[in-house]
Write an enzyme that holds these catalytic residues in place. Sequence first.
Site, short mmCIF file in Angstrom:
data_model
loop_
_atom_site.label_atom_id
_atom_site.label_comp_id
_atom_site.label_asym_id
_atom_site.label_seq_id
_atom_site.Cartn_x
_atom_site.Cartn_y
_atom_site.Cartn_z
CB SER A 144 36.88 -23.80 15.49
OG SER A 144 36.08 -23.94 16.64
CG HIS A 186 32.77 -20.51 17.08
ND1 HIS A 186 32.24 -21.03 15.92
CD2 HIS A 186 33.73 -21.39 17.47
CE1 HIS A 186 32.84 -22.17 15.62
NE2 HIS A 186 33.76 -22.40 16.54
CD GLU A 213 29.81 -19.53 13.94
OE1 GLU A 213 28.91 -19.49 13.07
OE2 GLU A 213 29.69 -20.15 15.02
#
Length: 319
Positions: A144, A186, A213
């Site tokens: 992330s 994401h 993801e």
Amino acid sequence: MLELKFRLAERFMAISTRYPVMIIGGAEDKVNDCIILRAFFESAGGEDAIIGVIPAASREPTLVGDRYYQIFTGMGAKQVKVLDIRLREECEEARWLEALEECTGVFVTGGDQVRLCDLVGDTQLLKTIKEKLKNDVIVIAGTSAGAAMMGEKMIAGGSSGESPNPALVDLSNGLGIVPELLVDQHFHNRNRMARLLSAIAANPDKLGIGIDEDTCIAMLGDGTFEVLGKGTITIVDPGSLTHTNDIHPHQRDNTEDPNTEGYDTEGYDTEGYDTEGYNTEGYDTENRADIPAPLSLHNLKLHVLKQGDRYDYKKRSVL
């Protein structure tokens, strides 16, 4: 139960490849097969691994650090250290540098990539990590926010779900682990294609990488990477770009003063442009009349890769 799941994962998946750098799109599997995390664990040395977890991007570093501590300890790592750095000056302290010196792997968690870079950028801690990577004595993974920071340029924040637009994304300096890449995470999960295209329009010398993801690009140390995980990797290659109408790239480059207050770095605004925090000087953001027109980009090359696919990011070609 958790120990049983790790044993099952080990039985079904034997990982023999060492990945020096792993860039993860966030929300990686932490309780089932843990394919990506186990690949990092094995790359760091398996049962001989000494793993340093850096939760500096998170607003809850104790909680996040402990979660990865439990995961890697459960896999059988020799030692797991949480480098709970809260202040920039701590990156120069001997206690953390000595802890890092022993590590065979560093895992950078999610959170806020701007916070992470403000804390770690251009410090002795970062210099030590890069030196150890150069000497091939450590591996690094980031998820992330820890993925977003990998490039020389970084997506600091923005919105999603719109057409490519100069007001859609704001850029800052990353940590330059893999300088050639400009990473968004994401990716399809949060509809960020337009955001990545907007970033590439301002940085046509970079290779755009959108990572879903529970998906990862696992670098092989020779300028190539392979895809791990359940989603896809989207590659935006502007190497043959012949035209773009982006004439305001400087207005999206906050490398001198990254004012990211107001950005939704975890989600996105589905109702319209979230212009709070953007550098929109000269635009009538209240009426949206002066928000720039959608971008056009001609002759881009696009690839979508799934698990097992390989790509040469130096030569910009699918293998």
